[in-house]
Design a protein around this motif. Sequence first.
Motif, mmCIF file in Angstrom:
data_model
loop_
_atom_site.group_PDB
_atom_site.id
_atom_site.type_symbol
_atom_site.label_atom_id
_atom_site.label_comp_id
_atom_site.label_asym_id
_atom_site.label_seq_id
_atom_site.Cartn_x
_atom_site.Cartn_y
_atom_site.Cartn_z
ATOM 1 N N GLU A 89 0.830 -1.213 0.000
ATOM 2 C CA GLU A 89 0.000 0.000 0.000
ATOM 3 C C GLU A 89 0.857 1.251 0.000
ATOM 4 O OE1 GLU A 89 -3.016 0.106 2.974
ATOM 5 O OE2 GLU A 89 -4.156 -1.511 2.064
ATOM 6 N N LYS A 90 1.982 1.193 0.728
ATOM 7 C CA LYS A 90 2.871 2.352 0.761
ATOM 8 C C LYS A 90 3.467 2.621 -0.606
ATOM 9 C CE LYS A 90 4.239 2.286 5.595
ATOM 10 N NZ LYS A 90 5.341 2.085 6.550
ATOM 11 N N LYS A 92 2.060 2.229 -3.395
ATOM 12 C CA LYS A 92 1.052 2.742 -4.320
ATOM 13 C C LYS A 92 0.934 4.264 -4.271
ATOM 14 C CE LYS A 92 -1.857 -1.361 -4.141
ATOM 15 N NZ LYS A 92 -3.128 -1.910 -3.677
ATOM 16 N N GLY A 93 1.507 4.893 -3.232
ATOM 17 C CA GLY A 93 1.380 6.333 -3.060
ATOM 18 C C GLY A 93 2.192 7.114 -4.071
ATOM 19 N N PRO A 94 2.063 8.446 -4.027
ATOM 20 C CA PRO A 94 2.788 9.300 -4.976
ATOM 21 C C PRO A 94 4.294 9.280 -4.707
ATOM 22 C CG PRO A 94 1.678 10.636 -3.331
ATOM 23 C CD PRO A 94 1.251 9.222 -3.098
ATOM 24 N N THR A 95 5.088 9.398 -5.793
ATOM 25 C CA THR A 95 6.542 9.405 -5.678
ATOM 26 C C THR A 95 7.126 10.536 -6.521
ATOM 27 O OG1 THR A 95 6.782 7.887 -7.526
ATOM 28 C CG2 THR A 95 6.678 6.900 -5.334
ATOM 29 N N TYR A 96 8.340 10.928 -6.151
ATOM 30 C CA TYR A 96 9.103 11.864 -6.968
ATOM 31 C C TYR A 96 9.631 11.110 -8.183
ATOM 32 C CZ TYR A 96 9.063 15.029 -2.965
ATOM 33 O OH TYR A 96 8.671 15.853 -1.952
ATOM 34 N N PRO A 97 10.104 11.837 -9.213
ATOM 35 C CA PRO A 97 10.658 11.148 -10.391
ATOM 36 C C PRO A 97 11.813 10.204 -10.037
ATOM 37 C CG PRO A 97 10.284 13.444 -10.902
ATOM 38 C CD PRO A 97 10.009 13.279 -9.434
ATOM 39 N N LYS A 100 11.548 8.224 -4.914
ATOM 40 C CA LYS A 100 11.372 8.428 -3.473
ATOM 41 C C LYS A 100 9.914 8.797 -3.197
ATOM 42 C CE LYS A 100 12.982 11.254 0.350
ATOM 43 N NZ LYS A 100 13.814 12.374 0.762
ATOM 44 N N ARG A 101 9.370 8.264 -2.092
ATOM 45 C CA ARG A 101 7.978 8.548 -1.739
ATOM 46 C C ARG A 101 7.797 9.998 -1.324
ATOM 47 N NH1 ARG A 101 6.436 5.792 2.875
ATOM 48 N NH2 ARG A 101 4.427 6.733 2.587
#
Length: 111
Positions: A89-90, A92-97, A100-101
């Motif tokens: 689930e972690k 699936k979150g948004p990330t930098y290019p 990195k979360r």
Amino acid sequence: MEDSHRSYTRPDSFVSLLFYGTLEGTAMGLDGIRNEISYMRRKISRQQKEILTLQLAGISTASAEALLSRMQAKVDDLCQQRDRLIGEEKLKGPTYPSGKRIDGTSAHRRM
């Protein structure tokens, strides 16, 4: 006057759900796993108390201890499954290019 009784047969999936609690082959979600862990921990506590009672009465506890170890192994497996799902689930979150979360509000937007 004719007796007209209709027979209704339940599908096999309903019967297995009724008797076994879950359908075989279906995966539990994170909440389901957490509930099962909680339930199993309560059962383990009761089993430990029962073993203590049997020991005080001088009755052999070998089979009860074997059951307890199987229950603890099941809880360990459920905890591993829960941790794996949390990790998924972690991810699936948004990330930098860079990959990195993104955690919370970025520094330049905080007041």
